[in-house]
Write a protein that holds these residues in place. Structure first.
Motif, PDB file in Angstrom:
ATOM      1  N   ARG A   2       0.759  -1.301  -0.087  1.00 37.11           N
ATOM      2  CA  ARG A   2      -0.169  -0.016  -0.091  1.00 37.11           C
ATOM      3  C   ARG A   2       0.874   1.343  -0.197  1.00 37.11           C
ATOM      4  N   LYS A 115       3.105  -2.897   3.939  1.00 35.42           N
ATOM      5  CA  LYS A 115       2.596  -4.399   3.471  1.00 35.42           C
ATOM      6  C   LYS A 115       2.314  -5.076   4.792  1.00 35.42           C
ATOM      7  N   ASN A 123      -3.289  -9.865   2.688  1.00 39.43           N
ATOM      8  CA  ASN A 123      -4.154  -8.779   1.993  1.00 39.43           C
ATOM      9  C   ASN A 123      -5.551  -8.635   2.114  1.00 39.43           C
ATOM     10  N   ASP A 126      -5.792  -6.633   5.238  1.00 42.77           N
ATOM     11  CA  ASP A 126      -5.537  -5.399   4.849  1.00 42.77           C
ATOM     12  C   ASP A 126      -6.870  -4.623   4.430  1.00 42.77           C
ATOM     13  N   ARG A 127      -7.403  -5.168   3.337  1.00 44.49           N
ATOM     14  CA  ARG A 127      -8.550  -4.564   2.896  1.00 44.49           C
ATOM     15  C   ARG A 127      -9.698  -4.476   3.503  1.00 44.49           C
ATOM     16  N   ASN A 131      -6.154  -1.333   6.537  1.00 47.35           N
ATOM     17  CA  ASN A 131      -6.086  -0.143   5.829  1.00 47.35           C
ATOM     18  C   ASN A 131      -6.946   1.001   6.297  1.00 47.35           C
TER      19      ASN A 131
END
Length: 151
Positions: A2, A115, A123, A126-127, A131
């Motif tokens: 990111r 990351k 991931n 994170d999403r 984030n």
């Protein structure tokens, strides 16, 4: 990985901005209280310098304490500094803090690359969570700093 970018202008001198942001002790004042941020380094000093190691405990999710260790890798007086995670919750963390005199005040820019570990699962987390939480930290900082310095 990111990449996030944040900026904020303050009606203060470059000296005042640098004095505040280059002091590691002030990071707790601009971190949301629910994160339980504590600097655990015994001798971090009141001014950042290249090669400096700063250790923290932070509770980013569900109050679970995590140890985090960053190194201040670059410092150019009254222009920028960079912190990089050496140990902690991220697979990669590189955070630039830039300061520029502008319109009778100071423009502060944060350029963050990070990351999350654990590949595809990371991931997804994170999403779904990370984030949003990282962005919320910078929203909080913007509010606190506007109250402290004006906008």
């Amino acid at each position: 990985m990111r990449e996030l970018y944040f900026k904020q202008w303050f009606p203060i001198s470059l000296d005042e901005a640098w004095d505040f942001f280059s002091n590691p002790s002030n990071l707790k004042d601009i971190t949301p209280p629910h994160m339980g941020f504590v600097v655990t380094s015994s001798a971090h000093g009141d001014r950042m310098y290249a090669g400096q190691i700063i250790r923290y405990i932070v509770k980013p999710l569900m109050g679970i304490p995590l140890k985090w260790c960053t190194e201040i890798t670059h410092v150019v007086d009254k222009q920028y500094f960079v912190d990089e995670q050496r140990f902690g919750p991220y697979a990669f963390w590189h955070h630039q803090h830039r300061f520029t005199e502008q319109n009778g005040g100071v423009l502060m820019e944060d350029i963050l690359h990070y990351k999350v570990p654990f590949g595809v699962l990371g991931n997804l987390v994170d999403r779904m969570i990370v984030n949003r939480e990282v962005n919320a930290i910078f929203v909080y900082r913007k509010k606190v700093l506007s109250e402290r310095f004006g906008s």
